[in-house]
Design a protein around this motif. Sequence first.
Motif, PDB file in Angstrom:
ATOM      1  N   LYS A  80       0.810  -1.215   0.000  1.00 39.43           N
ATOM      2  CA  LYS A  80       0.000   0.000   0.000  1.00 39.43           C
ATOM      3  C   LYS A  80       0.844   1.266   0.000  1.00 39.43           C
ATOM      4  N   SER A  81       2.020   1.203   0.615  1.00 37.90           N
ATOM      5  CA  SER A  81       2.781   2.427   0.856  1.00 37.90           C
ATOM      6  C   SER A  81       4.045   2.573   0.018  1.00 37.90           C
ATOM      7  N   ASN A  82       4.292   1.648  -0.912  1.00 40.94           N
ATOM      8  CA  ASN A  82       5.555   1.698  -1.648  1.00 40.94           C
ATOM      9  C   ASN A  82       5.625   2.798  -2.701  1.00 40.94           C
ATOM     10  N   LEU A  83       4.514   3.444  -3.015  1.00 39.28           N
ATOM     11  CA  LEU A  83       4.555   4.519  -4.007  1.00 39.28           C
ATOM     12  C   LEU A  83       5.400   5.694  -3.530  1.00 39.28           C
ATOM     13  N   GLY A  84       5.379   5.955  -2.203  1.00 36.14           N
ATOM     14  CA  GLY A  84       6.189   7.046  -1.676  1.00 36.14           C
ATOM     15  C   GLY A  84       7.663   6.833  -1.943  1.00 36.14           C
ATOM     16  N   ASN A  85       8.132   5.577  -1.771  1.00 34.35           N
ATOM     17  CA  ASN A  85       9.523   5.265  -2.077  1.00 34.35           C
ATOM     18  C   ASN A  85       9.794   5.350  -3.575  1.00 34.35           C
ATOM     19  N   ALA A  86       8.840   4.841  -4.361  1.00 34.70           N
ATOM     20  CA  ALA A  86       9.024   4.851  -5.818  1.00 34.70           C
ATOM     21  C   ALA A  86       9.074   6.277  -6.358  1.00 34.70           C
ATOM     22  N   LYS A  87       8.330   7.193  -5.737  1.00 37.30           N
ATOM     23  CA  LYS A  87       8.331   8.579  -6.201  1.00 37.30           C
ATOM     24  C   LYS A  87       9.712   9.206  -6.076  1.00 37.30           C
ATOM     25  N   LEU A  91       9.447   7.745 -10.275  1.00 38.82           N
ATOM     26  CA  LEU A  91       8.221   7.166 -10.818  1.00 38.82           C
ATOM     27  C   LEU A  91       7.459   8.160 -11.686  1.00 38.82           C
ATOM     28  N   GLU A  92       7.350   9.403 -11.219  1.00 42.01           N
ATOM     29  CA  GLU A  92       6.607  10.419 -11.972  1.00 42.01           C
ATOM     30  C   GLU A  92       7.234  10.666 -13.338  1.00 42.01           C
ATOM     31  N   LYS A  93       8.543  10.726 -13.379  1.00 39.66           N
ATOM     32  CA  LYS A  93       9.236  10.979 -14.648  1.00 39.66           C
ATOM     33  C   LYS A  93       9.086   9.808 -15.609  1.00 39.66           C
ATOM     34  N   LEU A  97       3.962  11.562 -15.443  1.00 41.40           N
ATOM     35  CA  LEU A  97       2.879  12.157 -14.663  1.00 41.40           C
ATOM     36  C   LEU A  97       3.023  13.681 -14.631  1.00 41.40           C
ATOM     37  N   LYS A  98       1.879  14.358 -14.653  1.00 38.04           N
ATOM     38  CA  LYS A  98       1.878  15.819 -14.684  1.00 38.04           C
ATOM     39  C   LYS A  98       0.991  16.370 -13.562  1.00 38.04           C
ATOM     40  N   ASP A  99       1.289  17.599 -13.175  1.00 35.15           N
ATOM     41  CA  ASP A  99       0.480  18.361 -12.222  1.00 35.15           C
ATOM     42  C   ASP A  99       0.094  17.522 -10.996  1.00 35.15           C
ATOM     43  N   HIS A 100      -1.229  17.284 -10.842  1.00 35.26           N
ATOM     44  CA  HIS A 100      -1.731  16.616  -9.639  1.00 35.26           C
ATOM     45  C   HIS A 100      -2.005  15.126  -9.867  1.00 35.26           C
ATOM     46  N   GLN A 101      -1.465  14.542 -10.930  1.00 33.35           N
ATOM     47  CA  GLN A 101      -1.789  13.145 -11.243  1.00 33.35           C
ATOM     48  C   GLN A 101      -1.290  12.176 -10.169  1.00 33.35           C
ATOM     49  N   TYR A 102      -0.133  12.467  -9.582  1.00 36.65           N
ATOM     50  CA  TYR A 102       0.367  11.591  -8.512  1.00 36.65           C
ATOM     51  C   TYR A 102      -0.590  11.602  -7.323  1.00 36.65           C
ATOM     52  N   ASN A 103      -1.094  12.783  -6.976  1.00 37.28           N
ATOM     53  CA  ASN A 103      -2.042  12.877  -5.868  1.00 37.28           C
ATOM     54  C   ASN A 103      -3.336  12.141  -6.179  1.00 37.28           C
ATOM     55  N   LEU A 104      -3.767  12.188  -7.440  1.00 36.45           N
ATOM     56  CA  LEU A 104      -4.978  11.462  -7.836  1.00 36.45           C
ATOM     57  C   LEU A 104      -4.772   9.955  -7.724  1.00 36.45           C
ATOM     58  N   ILE A 105      -3.584   9.500  -8.079  1.00 38.69           N
ATOM     59  CA  ILE A 105      -3.285   8.067  -7.985  1.00 38.69           C
ATOM     60  C   ILE A 105      -3.341   7.606  -6.532  1.00 38.69           C
ATOM     61  N   LEU A 106      -2.830   8.433  -5.634  1.00 32.20           N
ATOM     62  CA  LEU A 106      -2.923   8.094  -4.214  1.00 32.20           C
ATOM     63  C   LEU A 106      -4.369   8.121  -3.741  1.00 32.20           C
ATOM     64  N   SER A 107      -5.129   9.115  -4.181  1.00 30.22           N
ATOM     65  CA  SER A 107      -6.501   9.299  -3.692  1.00 30.22           C
ATOM     66  C   SER A 107      -7.439   8.206  -4.154  1.00 30.22           C
ATOM     67  N   VAL A 108      -7.294   7.750  -5.395  1.00 26.31           N
ATOM     68  CA  VAL A 108      -8.261   6.800  -5.961  1.00 26.31           C
ATOM     69  C   VAL A 108      -8.257   5.485  -5.199  1.00 26.31           C
ATOM     70  N   PHE A 109      -7.159   5.168  -4.555  1.00 29.34           N
ATOM     71  CA  PHE A 109      -7.051   3.933  -3.773  1.00 29.34           C
ATOM     72  C   PHE A 109      -8.132   3.854  -2.701  1.00 29.34           C
ATOM     73  N   ASP A 324      20.020  13.161  -0.375  1.00 30.45           N
ATOM     74  CA  ASP A 324      19.664  12.611  -1.686  1.00 30.45           C
ATOM     75  C   ASP A 324      18.624  11.511  -1.508  1.00 30.45           C
ATOM     76  N   LYS A 325      18.141  10.960  -2.639  1.00 34.36           N
ATOM     77  CA  LYS A 325      17.033   9.999  -2.579  1.00 34.36           C
ATOM     78  C   LYS A 325      17.394   8.741  -1.790  1.00 34.36           C
ATOM     79  N   VAL A 326      18.630   8.287  -1.877  1.00 32.30           N
ATOM     80  CA  VAL A 326      19.032   7.070  -1.176  1.00 32.30           C
ATOM     81  C   VAL A 326      19.032   7.309   0.331  1.00 32.30           C
ATOM     82  N   LYS A 327      19.661   8.392   0.776  1.00 29.06           N
ATOM     83  CA  LYS A 327      19.702   8.688   2.204  1.00 29.06           C
ATOM     84  C   LYS A 327      18.322   9.048   2.745  1.00 29.06           C
ATOM     85  N   THR A 328      17.515   9.712   1.937  1.00 35.61           N
ATOM     86  CA  THR A 328      16.162  10.067   2.385  1.00 35.61           C
ATOM     87  C   THR A 328      15.378   8.821   2.756  1.00 35.61           C
ATOM     88  N   ASN A 329      15.410   7.802   1.899  1.00 33.21           N
ATOM     89  CA  ASN A 329      14.705   6.553   2.204  1.00 33.21           C
ATOM     90  C   ASN A 329      15.325   5.847   3.401  1.00 33.21           C
TER      91      ASN A 329
END
Length: 530
Positions: A80-87, A91-93, A97-109, A324-329
């Motif tokens: 359920k929560s792996n999209l945050g890591n993928a972002k 993932l968006e690039k 994905l544009k504008d608010h599409q990532y937020n919509l993907i999270l919301s539709v769940f 950076d992304k590695v240390k952030t995760n």
Amino acid sequence: MAILEDVKRQVSPASDEKRLTTEDGKMVEANELGENVVVAGDGTTLAVISPAAERALTRKFDIRILPVLAIMYLFNSLDKSNLGNAKTAGLEKTLGLKDHQYNLILSVFFVPYVLTAPFLAILGKKYGPNRVLPLMMFGFGCFTLLVTAVMNFGGLMTLRWFLGMSESAFFPLVIYYQTTFYRRGELARRLALFYAAQSIASAFSGLLAFGVFQIHSGSIADWRYLFVIEGSCTVLFSFFAYWYLPQSAAVAHFLSSEEKELAYYRMQVDSSSVVNEKFDFRESSKIFEQPTSYVILAIEICLGVPLQSVQLFLPQIVGRLGYDKVKTNLYTVAPNISGAVMLLVLAFASDWTRWRFPFVALGFLFTFLGMIIYVAIDVETQLHVAYFACFMMTWGTSAPSVLLDVWYNNNIAHEGRRVVLTSFGVPLANLMGVVSSNVFQNKDAPKYIPALATTAAFGATGLALTLLLGVWMIIDNQRRDAKAGKKIEVRDIPTEKLRDGPGVPDVAGSVLRSLLPQESLTGKSVPYMF
């Protein structure tokens, strides 16, 4: 020591106030040795249940049931929560994905999550959680695995919809399932051990992402490997769970006949009004005739926003520290682990003190303070304080959810009503992921001040509602004791006589207890007979 010692001796009749009557007409009372005695209507002792036998039985459940459920929920949380890591890994690039599409993907769940949860929970009650839970696990494992093949916004949006459907009733059914194994006073710490898997999953997801994002020579984008690994393991484990899990404690394949009988009496006296009761939707829906149910649902809404905000956006919150992304995760691991530890501390303290609502309120307070600190300070110059605030956020997200669920499940003796309220309450909390998904806007990065302030406001409201409900319960219990002219303890009234909750007829003359005696209203449980 024997579990059930069959004897045929006469005992002096106990007072009606100190006997618990089971559905089949037998009495259960405590003798001078602290053993639980099953007595026939004519005073003949049919069996003696030793406390040591009960401890041995619960240890079996702890070893045989809890680890399997915890692993299942770990995979549920990962998927359920792996999209945050993928972002954080692009993932968006990759998907454009544009504008608010990532937020919509999270919301539709969360839309199908709420719509389908009550129906799947009812199926779980009808056909058994031991069958429905592994089937749900197989479903969300497959949909997670399919994410590796998506190429655009539409594909990911579709899979998130079906992922929400397949995960919807998972946690409500696990809560109900555990109430068929454990007494009310045993439930909080067991459910916390199970729920800690979510915090561990978030930490493990960070570690897994840290390792996977080192892959630079693969044929697919590195974030896709997260879904390959997590989806495959989920599907494989679902087959084992389907084969292994028993329908309930009373019919568990790893128990002897005596242990099954002991398990049945435990649930009859101190959990359910009728053990393994057939589901009746009309009867079960009467839970919504009680005003306290709506207060519980309001608290669920308030805890849902902090819970989902931290679960979905902790990598982005930690990202403001400038790594950076590695240390952030990697830096999300320690807060999540500490959240699991704090959950266990609060749950064990709740079972030990026999109080519920103060610890729910304390969890809300932790999250509120964490959010406020993070907003109020200059993160760039006060990195250590900011990182500590991230710890506080995780301390207060899991505990209110677990202890609130335990609180009202402890207080509903009717199995069907227990399932119905849980299947509405837990998805409602998860629906607040729609709020979390849409308040964390890219335009507010990296500070996310509107999102953090909104989350803190929900936490403060949940804190206030919890305290108000708890205080009202204390006052109401005192009023009912005064009306009865004496203090009624939990041991004086069996759960089957509390089938109708606040609407239960007067017990022992003029005594009427709201929900269940003592534990129900104040969140405090006086000593049980068992």
